[in-house]
Design an enzyme around this catalytic site. Sequence first.
Site: not given
Ligand code: RIB
Length: 309
Positions: A242
């Site tokens: 992500h």
């Molecule tokens: O949903 C994904 C996010 O939540 C990313 O930033 C991961 O590191 C968690 O913090």
Amino acid sequence: MTRQSLIIDCDPGVDDAVALMLAFGSDRLETLAISTVAGNAPLDKTTRNARMLRQIAGRDDVPIHAGADRPLRRKRAGAGEFHGEEGLGFLTPFPPSKPIADGHGVDALIRHVLERPEKTVALAVLGPMTNLALALRKESSLAARLGPVAVMGGARSEGGNITPSAEFNVWADPEAADEVLRSGCDIVMFGLDVTHQVRADDARIALIAGKHTPAGDTAAAMMRFSQKVEREIVGWDSPPVHDLCPVAWLARPELFELKPCRIQIEIQSELTRGHTAVEFRVEASTAPHRWATKADADGVFALLAEAVS
Ligand code: RIB
Ligand code: CA
């Protein structure tokens, strides 16, 4: 090539770690400072983890400032099952040699932005938006002076990952997300709709590991941990990385497609807390936000490979 100056606000976190390796190694980016926030793990761990990653990447020149240790209003909730007990997967913690810098993360963000010409310092937010919300409350000129704010958060067509309706970062501190999205900052949001297109499969992990550098080895180890956990919990073979998306966009915007929109955050309902209501039926010229819809995933991993070489 002009380098984009940026500050990274993060909660490492295995995918934050991969994004930091991109930022630390890319000659397209100038990382001025890092601020940490409680999110995937408590603040003491996310801050220690950021210092460990900085040392591994050989970038002890970048100051790290600890930020908020809890959301604006809600109780802190972690995502440990996806990041491991210590927050960096299998990586055994070690005492980083360089300490954190003086000053709270919120004050560091304000200082760096006000010290430079307006709109020249970008911000990548890779965790709950608590620090940015606090900085906007503290400095009234910040929204106008900040450059693009690239946020990993939210979900529209993909549905949520912490509840059916919400993505973790926005769910963890929905009031902060609401204040940030109402602030007038130039927000570009990278939700699950686009991060689910940027997945670490075996070939991409091998590309990064094949660089045989400490940064590449660490990024590969983080992604292999995510592969294991996502197989066990979600049944996916290739986990989405992500937090790579906002940093990759700041380095090479052409790797992503964005759509003008208006984003609103659910802060009333417990059932849909943190839901991002993304409205595309807006006038492009006056739309307050942008939402990432497409990614060139191979291009993102090529950028990461270049950065860790
Ligand atoms: O949903 C994904 C996010 O939540 C990313 O930033 C991961 O590191 C968690 O913090
Ligand atoms: Ca994160």
